[in-house]
Write a protein that holds these residues in place. Structure first.
Motif, mmCIF file in Angstrom:
data_model
loop_
_atom_site.group_PDB
_atom_site.id
_atom_site.type_symbol
_atom_site.label_atom_id
_atom_site.label_comp_id
_atom_site.label_asym_id
_atom_site.label_seq_id
_atom_site.Cartn_x
_atom_site.Cartn_y
_atom_site.Cartn_z
ATOM 1 N N ILE A 274 43.067 -64.829 -23.094
ATOM 2 C CA ILE A 274 43.691 -63.683 -23.766
ATOM 3 C C ILE A 274 44.215 -64.091 -25.141
ATOM 4 O O ILE A 274 44.012 -63.384 -26.137
ATOM 5 C CB ILE A 274 44.827 -63.099 -22.897
ATOM 6 N N LEU A 275 44.882 -65.226 -25.220
ATOM 7 C CA LEU A 275 45.409 -65.684 -26.509
ATOM 8 C C LEU A 275 44.273 -65.994 -27.484
ATOM 9 O O LEU A 275 44.367 -65.684 -28.682
ATOM 10 C CB LEU A 275 46.294 -66.908 -26.301
ATOM 11 N N PHE A 276 43.199 -66.579 -26.974
ATOM 12 C CA PHE A 276 42.025 -66.835 -27.816
ATOM 13 C C PHE A 276 41.492 -65.528 -28.396
ATOM 14 O O PHE A 276 41.218 -65.439 -29.601
ATOM 15 C CB PHE A 276 40.953 -67.543 -26.985
ATOM 16 N N VAL A 277 41.377 -64.502 -27.564
ATOM 17 C CA VAL A 277 40.849 -63.207 -28.026
ATOM 18 C C VAL A 277 41.769 -62.600 -29.079
ATOM 19 O O VAL A 277 41.304 -62.111 -30.123
ATOM 20 C CB VAL A 277 40.671 -62.247 -26.840
ATOM 21 N N ILE A 278 43.070 -62.633 -28.839
ATOM 22 C CA ILE A 278 44.023 -62.067 -29.814
ATOM 23 C C ILE A 278 43.920 -62.795 -31.147
ATOM 24 O O ILE A 278 43.889 -62.165 -32.217
ATOM 25 C CB ILE A 278 45.462 -62.141 -29.273
ATOM 26 N N ILE A 279 43.856 -64.123 -31.111
ATOM 27 C CA ILE A 279 43.802 -64.917 -32.347
ATOM 28 C C ILE A 279 42.508 -64.639 -33.108
ATOM 29 O O ILE A 279 42.516 -64.495 -34.346
ATOM 30 C CB ILE A 279 43.951 -66.417 -32.011
ATOM 31 N N VAL A 280 41.387 -64.550 -32.405
ATOM 32 C CA VAL A 280 40.110 -64.261 -33.070
ATOM 33 C C VAL A 280 40.127 -62.864 -33.687
ATOM 34 O O VAL A 280 39.659 -62.667 -34.824
ATOM 35 C CB VAL A 280 38.943 -64.407 -32.066
ATOM 36 N N ILE A 281 40.681 -61.897 -32.966
ATOM 37 C CA ILE A 281 40.766 -60.538 -33.517
ATOM 38 C C ILE A 281 41.649 -60.523 -34.761
ATOM 39 O O ILE A 281 41.312 -59.890 -35.774
ATOM 40 C CB ILE A 281 41.294 -59.559 -32.447
ATOM 41 N N GLU A 282 42.784 -61.200 -34.687
ATOM 42 C CA GLU A 282 43.658 -61.299 -35.862
ATOM 43 C C GLU A 282 42.921 -61.916 -37.045
ATOM 44 O O GLU A 282 42.934 -61.394 -38.164
ATOM 45 C CB GLU A 282 44.883 -62.162 -35.545
ATOM 46 N N LYS A 283 42.263 -63.035 -36.772
ATOM 47 C CA LYS A 283 41.659 -63.838 -37.844
ATOM 48 C C LYS A 283 40.471 -63.149 -38.503
ATOM 49 O O LYS A 283 40.307 -63.213 -39.732
ATOM 50 C CB LYS A 283 41.233 -65.203 -37.273
ATOM 51 N N TYR A 284 39.644 -62.462 -37.706
ATOM 52 C CA TYR A 284 38.377 -61.958 -38.241
ATOM 53 C C TYR A 284 38.304 -60.433 -38.365
ATOM 54 O O TYR A 284 37.514 -59.932 -39.173
ATOM 55 C CB TYR A 284 37.217 -62.450 -37.372
ATOM 56 N N LEU A 285 39.080 -59.705 -37.574
ATOM 57 C CA LEU A 285 38.942 -58.253 -37.572
ATOM 58 C C LEU A 285 40.133 -57.511 -38.161
ATOM 59 O O LEU A 285 39.975 -56.403 -38.670
ATOM 60 C CB LEU A 285 38.709 -57.748 -36.134
ATOM 61 N N VAL A 286 41.324 -58.083 -38.074
ATOM 62 C CA VAL A 286 42.528 -57.363 -38.498
ATOM 63 C C VAL A 286 42.991 -57.799 -39.878
ATOM 64 O O VAL A 286 43.003 -57.011 -40.834
ATOM 65 C CB VAL A 286 43.656 -57.537 -37.460
ATOM 66 N N PHE A 287 43.369 -59.062 -40.025
ATOM 67 C CA PHE A 287 44.007 -59.513 -41.258
ATOM 68 C C PHE A 287 43.114 -59.408 -42.498
ATOM 69 O O PHE A 287 43.586 -59.028 -43.569
ATOM 70 C CB PHE A 287 44.531 -60.944 -41.095
#
Length: 407
Positions: A274-287
């Motif tokens: 779950i933490l991996f998914v959140i970090i990847v989403i933050e890094k590549y899709l959100v920020f």
């Protein structure tokens, strides 16, 4: 614990000595396999056979041994080390049970002896400063974490199916603070003892709930573990130097290992994923796609809302119970909020005196204010009173072991 530790110290000293004589990648891989295999074996024995078979603190001294071997091979440790220094580094008693994970180069620093020799600071001044950190850590553990554990325990005793949605959210945040002050308290106590005996202060928690993203949170939460995974797993795999696909894979490996390190039950692996998914989403899709200000708001939301939810996954090992708890958190299917609408206010009335100082201490500037003024006479008087208050609290309780002892 002692036989395993002694055997690991001797084996790692001999392999390190051989690496000083002649660098060998195959020898490095062999000793790393021995160390990692030892950790995995005891984790499995402790989980599936008997918990007493897992030596206390094995995760922490094995990680120190792995970093030592890799630093010797890379030349970061460039002088042959005596057995007494290796043994002392691996088995430093303040850190051996639950860290922090000190690197060997920090072990070599001894500010007390240097400052005493230069006439800058007395040995007693180091002992006094270490005591300040120790008492603060003790207070976090005894006065905040241990009392919040009773709230989390009460929720489990009531049964997740019988709690209201507000109480479920209160429980999630209570467990979040319990874990934080339990481990931050231990880290301050261990670092304080280290300062008392002449070693540098090791920062293991750097106000993580002031972070602007989940990835930043885990650079600040258990910082020595995060830095260890970065330097000895993520970077050797290639870090972020080999394209986005490889970076995502490397992050997945790091978080799967992180989950396994905490425990081999499925909830820990799920927590890591779950933490991996959140970090990847933050890094590549959100920020990258949001204005800086809005990205910061989203990052704060992730830290203050999603992180406590992930701690629920961390805490509850049974998936059926975990699903029930999340049904209480999110009563979208007609269950949860009206089960017992008075339980939230009842528990707030009991625990507000613990929750309030916990919330205040989570604010980054509060700890910074104390740290910058910790030598002031007023704080010295308060800390003496706080110490005896902790002793009084301990004497009236049955004792509550540190949460991270099981890892």
């Amino acid at each position: 614990m002692l036989p395993a530790l002694l055997a690991a110290i001797i084996v790692n000293f001999l392999f390190g000595k051989a690496q000083f004589a002649e660098k060998s990648k195959s020898m490095l891989f062999f000793i790393l396999a021995i160390d990692a295999g030892m950790l995995i074996e005891f984790k499995i024995l402790g989980q599936f056979v008997n918990s007493s078979l897992m030596p206390i603190g094995i995760s922490f001294y094995i990680f120190k041994m792995i970093s030592y071997q890799m630093d010797v091979y890379s030349g970061k440790i460039d002088k042959e080390v005596a057995f007494i220094d290796v043994a002392t580094y691996f088995s430093m008693f303040p850190q051996i049970v639950s860290g922090p994970i000190m690197r060997y180069d920090r072990y070599l620093e001894n500010p007390m002896l240097k400052e005493y020799a230069a006439g800058e600071k007395s040995i007693l001044a180091h002992i006094e400063d270490g005591l300040r950190y120790f008492v603060l850590g003790l207070a976090m553990k005894v006065l905040i974490a241990d009392h919040l554990s009773m709230l989390w325990h009460d929720i489990g005793t009531i049964g997740y199916e019988s709690i209201s949605t507000p109480l479920a959210w209160l429980g999630a945040y209570a467990y979040t603070m319990e874990l934080y002050f339990d481990f931050w308290g231990y880290s301050l106590m261990a670092a304080g003892i280290g300062v008392m005996i002449g070693f540098p202060f090791i920062i293991n928690f750097d106000q993580p709930y002031g972070s602007g993203s989940v990835s930043e949170f885990y650079r600040r939460w258990h910082a020595t573990l995060g830095a260890w995974f970065r330097d000895y797993v993520y970077f050797p795999l290639g870090g972020s130097r080999k394209g986005n696909g490889r970076t995502i894979f490397n992050l997945l490996v790091v978080w799967l290992i992180t989950g396994f390190w905490h425990g081999i039950t499925p909830n820990f692996i799920l927590w890591g994923v779950i933490l991996f998914v959140i970090i990847v989403i933050e890094k590549y899709l959100v920020f990258p796609k949001l204005p800086e200000g809005l990205a910061r708001v989203v990052g704060k939301f992730n830290v203050l809302v999603l992180i406590p939810l992930t701690w629920v996954v961390f805490a509850i090992t049974d998936f059926d119970m975990l699903a029930m708890y999340f049904m209480r958190l999110f009563p979208f299917f007609g269950q949860g909020i009206a089960v017992n609408d008075n339980d939230f206010f009842k528990n707030i009335g009991v625990y507000w005196m613990i929750l309030l100082p916990g919330i205040i201490l989570v604010i980054p500037k509060v700890f910074e204010f104390w740290e910058n003024r910790r030598n002031h006479v007023v704080f010295n008087i308060l800390w003496i009173l706080l110490f005896w208050f902790c002793i009084y609290s301990i004497s009236g309780s049955a004792g509550n072991p540190f949460l991270y002892f099981r890892f």
